[in-house]
Design a protein around this motif. Structure first.
Motif, PDB file in Angstrom:
ATOM      1  N   TYR A  20      -0.781  -6.852 -17.180  1.00 54.81           N
ATOM      2  CA  TYR A  20       0.108  -5.933 -16.479  1.00 54.81           C
ATOM      3  C   TYR A  20       1.500  -6.553 -16.389  1.00 54.81           C
ATOM      4  O   TYR A  20       1.651  -7.780 -16.433  1.00 54.81           O
ATOM      5  N   THR A  21       2.499  -5.705 -16.300  1.00 56.32           N
ATOM      6  CA  THR A  21       3.876  -6.178 -16.217  1.00 56.32           C
ATOM      7  C   THR A  21       4.287  -6.354 -14.759  1.00 56.32           C
ATOM      8  O   THR A  21       3.698  -5.759 -13.857  1.00 56.32           O
ATOM      9  N   GLY A  22       5.315  -7.165 -14.550  1.00 56.76           N
ATOM     10  CA  GLY A  22       5.912  -7.295 -13.227  1.00 56.76           C
ATOM     11  C   GLY A  22       5.017  -7.954 -12.203  1.00 56.76           C
ATOM     12  O   GLY A  22       4.071  -8.678 -12.532  1.00 56.76           O
ATOM     13  N   LYS A  23       5.312  -7.668 -10.953  1.00 56.77           N
ATOM     14  CA  LYS A  23       4.556  -8.209  -9.817  1.00 56.77           C
ATOM     15  C   LYS A  23       4.002  -7.060  -9.000  1.00 56.77           C
ATOM     16  O   LYS A  23       4.736  -6.130  -8.639  1.00 56.77           O
ATOM     17  N   LEU A  24       2.710  -7.093  -8.731  1.00 59.63           N
ATOM     18  CA  LEU A  24       2.046  -6.020  -8.003  1.00 59.63           C
ATOM     19  C   LEU A  24       1.936  -6.352  -6.508  1.00 59.63           C
ATOM     20  O   LEU A  24       1.902  -7.509  -6.123  1.00 59.63           O
ATOM     21  N   GLY A  25       1.856  -5.312  -5.700  1.00 53.14           N
ATOM     22  CA  GLY A  25       1.640  -5.475  -4.267  1.00 53.14           C
ATOM     23  C   GLY A  25       2.847  -5.141  -3.406  1.00 53.14           C
ATOM     24  O   GLY A  25       2.706  -4.858  -2.214  1.00 53.14           O
ATOM     25  N   ARG A  26       4.035  -5.162  -3.988  1.00 54.08           N
ATOM     26  CA  ARG A  26       5.249  -4.925  -3.201  1.00 54.08           C
ATOM     27  C   ARG A  26       5.359  -3.485  -2.714  1.00 54.08           C
ATOM     28  O   ARG A  26       5.852  -3.221  -1.619  1.00 54.08           O
ATOM     29  N   SER A  27       4.928  -2.544  -3.552  1.00 53.52           N
ATOM     30  CA  SER A  27       5.037  -1.138  -3.173  1.00 53.52           C
ATOM     31  C   SER A  27       4.205  -0.845  -1.926  1.00 53.52           C
ATOM     32  O   SER A  27       4.668  -0.178  -0.998  1.00 53.52           O
ATOM     33  N   GLN A  28       2.983  -1.342  -1.894  1.00 49.97           N
ATOM     34  CA  GLN A  28       2.115  -1.142  -0.731  1.00 49.97           C
ATOM     35  C   GLN A  28       2.705  -1.824   0.503  1.00 49.97           C
ATOM     36  O   GLN A  28       2.690  -1.270   1.610  1.00 49.97           O
ATOM     37  N   LYS A  29       3.256  -3.013   0.323  1.00 48.25           N
ATOM     38  CA  LYS A  29       3.853  -3.766   1.434  1.00 48.25           C
ATOM     39  C   LYS A  29       5.015  -2.983   2.043  1.00 48.25           C
ATOM     40  O   LYS A  29       5.127  -2.859   3.263  1.00 48.25           O
ATOM     41  N   ASP A  30       5.880  -2.435   1.181  1.00 46.24           N
ATOM     42  CA  ASP A  30       7.030  -1.675   1.680  1.00 46.24           C
ATOM     43  C   ASP A  30       6.610  -0.338   2.272  1.00 46.24           C
ATOM     44  O   ASP A  30       7.226   0.148   3.223  1.00 46.24           O
ATOM     45  N   PHE A  31       5.563   0.259   1.704  1.00 43.43           N
ATOM     46  CA  PHE A  31       5.032   1.505   2.269  1.00 43.43           C
ATOM     47  C   PHE A  31       4.570   1.291   3.710  1.00 43.43           C
ATOM     48  O   PHE A  31       4.847   2.105   4.597  1.00 43.43           O
ATOM     49  N   SER A  65      14.157  -1.716  -3.253  1.00 42.45           N
ATOM     50  CA  SER A  65      12.697  -1.807  -3.182  1.00 42.45           C
ATOM     51  C   SER A  65      12.030  -0.960  -4.265  1.00 42.45           C
ATOM     52  O   SER A  65      12.467   0.151  -4.560  1.00 42.45           O
ATOM     53  N   LYS A  66      10.969  -1.489  -4.834  1.00 38.86           N
ATOM     54  CA  LYS A  66      10.216  -0.752  -5.848  1.00 38.86           C
ATOM     55  C   LYS A  66       9.650   0.555  -5.304  1.00 38.86           C
ATOM     56  O   LYS A  66       9.420   1.497  -6.067  1.00 38.86           O
ATOM     57  N   PHE A  67       9.425   0.635  -4.003  1.00 39.14           N
ATOM     58  CA  PHE A  67       8.867   1.855  -3.426  1.00 39.14           C
ATOM     59  C   PHE A  67       9.800   3.043  -3.635  1.00 39.14           C
ATOM     60  O   PHE A  67       9.367   4.179  -3.758  1.00 39.14           O
ATOM     61  N   VAL A  68      11.097   2.758  -3.676  1.00 41.63           N
ATOM     62  CA  VAL A  68      12.101   3.814  -3.854  1.00 41.63           C
ATOM     63  C   VAL A  68      12.707   3.778  -5.250  1.00 41.63           C
ATOM     64  O   VAL A  68      12.811   4.789  -5.937  1.00 41.63           O
ATOM     65  N   ASN A  69      13.118   2.603  -5.677  1.00 35.31           N
ATOM     66  CA  ASN A  69      13.849   2.448  -6.933  1.00 35.31           C
ATOM     67  C   ASN A  69      12.934   1.821  -7.994  1.00 35.31           C
ATOM     68  O   ASN A  69      12.949   0.615  -8.220  1.00 35.31           O
ATOM     69  N   ILE A  70      12.143   2.657  -8.627  1.00 31.75           N
ATOM     70  CA  ILE A  70      11.138   2.196  -9.590  1.00 31.75           C
ATOM     71  C   ILE A  70      11.803   1.577 -10.814  1.00 31.75           C
ATOM     72  O   ILE A  70      12.762   2.129 -11.344  1.00 31.75           O
ATOM     73  N   GLN A  71      11.288   0.430 -11.262  1.00 30.27           N
ATOM     74  CA  GLN A  71      11.799  -0.201 -12.478  1.00 30.27           C
ATOM     75  C   GLN A  71      10.850   0.108 -13.630  1.00 30.27           C
ATOM     76  O   GLN A  71       9.729  -0.395 -13.671  1.00 30.27           O
ATOM     77  N   LEU A  72      11.286   0.940 -14.548  1.00 24.14           N
ATOM     78  CA  LEU A  72      10.433   1.331 -15.668  1.00 24.14           C
ATOM     79  C   LEU A  72      10.500   0.296 -16.788  1.00 24.14           C
ATOM     80  O   LEU A  72      11.505  -0.402 -16.947  1.00 24.14           O
ATOM     81  N   ARG A  73       9.454   0.208 -17.576  1.00 22.93           N
ATOM     82  CA  ARG A  73       9.325  -0.815 -18.618  1.00 22.93           C
ATOM     83  C   ARG A  73       9.456  -0.200 -20.012  1.00 22.93           C
ATOM     84  O   ARG A  73       8.715  -0.553 -20.939  1.00 22.93           O
ATOM     85  N   ASP A  74      10.413   0.713 -20.164  1.00 22.91           N
ATOM     86  CA  ASP A  74      10.556   1.434 -21.428  1.00 22.91           C
ATOM     87  C   ASP A  74      10.914   0.510 -22.595  1.00 22.91           C
ATOM     88  O   ASP A  74      10.361   0.642 -23.692  1.00 22.91           O
ATOM     89  N   LYS A  75      11.799  -0.437 -22.381  1.00 22.97           N
ATOM     90  CA  LYS A  75      12.193  -1.342 -23.473  1.00 22.97           C
ATOM     91  C   LYS A  75      11.023  -2.213 -23.911  1.00 22.97           C
ATOM     92  O   LYS A  75      10.814  -2.447 -25.109  1.00 22.97           O
ATOM     93  N   PHE A  76      10.243  -2.680 -22.951  1.00 20.92           N
ATOM     94  CA  PHE A  76       9.072  -3.498 -23.281  1.00 20.92           C
ATOM     95  C   PHE A  76       8.067  -2.700 -24.104  1.00 20.92           C
ATOM     96  O   PHE A  76       7.542  -3.195 -25.111  1.00 20.92           O
ATOM     97  N   VAL A  77       7.781  -1.470 -23.699  1.00 17.68           N
ATOM     98  CA  VAL A  77       6.805  -0.639 -24.424  1.00 17.68           C
ATOM     99  C   VAL A  77       7.295  -0.357 -25.839  1.00 17.68           C
ATOM    100  O   VAL A  77       6.534  -0.454 -26.809  1.00 17.68           O
TER     101      VAL A  77
END
Length: 272
Positions: free
Chosen positions: A142-153, A166-178
């Motif tokens: 998996y990409t990035g770091k998981l758990g932050r969205s739930q923490k901020d929620f 925050s990832k909860f609001v400002n999602i970082q998409l991985r389009d270039k990586f894909v």
């Protein structure tokens, strides 16, 4: 089987089961973003609501290795919404769409008792990335770091404040990586329901389970709305994948391999 999966099982189309439906070179995806289910107006403003709902939908196109082209919006608004709030909502949709060169081509608006949004994204691809294609012995990452969205929620639910980035609001998409790594990927999807729940979807489609290389806590693996990528690839491509991750500055966490073992999802359904 949870209620969501039971309802989906009532439909028998071969096009159902991925982040979007592939028809020729086009991919069609649609998601809902409803008040008191996905967000609360006490937590985030109208601009952020529009921004997140667009990004969450664009994430489905990214997960399919597709380039989003057009969007259709359906917005149900409460009668007490102000013109300023309407403008903020529209600005959030327009500015987010513009970042991805998406044209908003129509939709529907109706009066409602609360704010409910559904978005259809039409995208194009020459090589769709599906959830199927996983084979025994393939690596899972998996990409990035998981758990932050739930923490901020949880912070927001307790009427606390979170960082504007925050990832909860400002999602970082991985389009270039894909895009860079698509030739090496056998299957993939975005992590919207939590790592363990989305692994359950891969397990079901591919009739395989997983051997984990390290323990992952439920706090991390049950965090939904992360919108990171969950991908699988042949172990021969491990170094190539790591190079693509470095080139796109994408943290890549290889955590398991597929195996002929059972798999049990330890997370509760988010929206049912």
């Amino acid at each position: 089987m949870n209620l969501e999966n039971y309802f989906i099982s009532q439909f028998h189309s071969k096009r159902i089961g991925d982040d979007g439906a592939v028809l020729g070179s086009f991919v069609y995806s649609k998601d809902a973003f409803f008040e008191d289910v996905h967000f609360n107006l006490k937590w985030i403003n109208h601009y952020q609501i529009a921004q997140k709902s667009m990004l969450a939908n664009i994430s489905d196109a990214v997960a399919m290795n597709a380039k989003p082209k057009y969007a259709l919006l359906s917005v149900a608004m409460p009668r007490n919404i102000t013109k300023d709030q309407m403008r903020d909502l529209a600005r959030g949709f327009k500015e987010t769409a513009k970042k991805f060169n998406i044209e908003i081509i129509g939709g529907d608006t109706i009066s409602n008792i609360k704010l409910d949004i559904t978005i259809t994204i039409i995208s194009q691809t020459t090589k769709p990335l599906l959830r199927s294609g996983l084979k025994k012995g393939y690596l899972l990452a998996y990409t990035g770091k998981l758990g932050r969205s739930q923490k901020d929620f949880l912070k927001l639910r307790n009427l606390g404040k979170i960082n504007a980035k925050s990832k909860f609001v400002n999602i970082q998409l991985r389009d270039k990586f894909v895009q860079k790594s698509s030739r090496y990927l056998s299957s993939g999807m975005d992590i919207s329901d939590g790592l363990f729940s989305d692994l359950d979807k891969l397990a079901s489609i591919n009739k395989l389970g997983f051997r984990f290389f390290k323990k992952i806590s439920k706090r991390v693996a049950c965090s939904g709305e992360e919108y990171e990528m969950l991908v699988a690839f042949d172990k021969r491509f491990k170094k190539s994948m790591q190079r693509r991750a470095m080139q796109t500055r994408t943290p890549l966490n290889i955590f398991a391999c597929s195996a002929r073992v059972g798999y049990t999802n330890r997370c509760k359904a988010h929206h049912f």
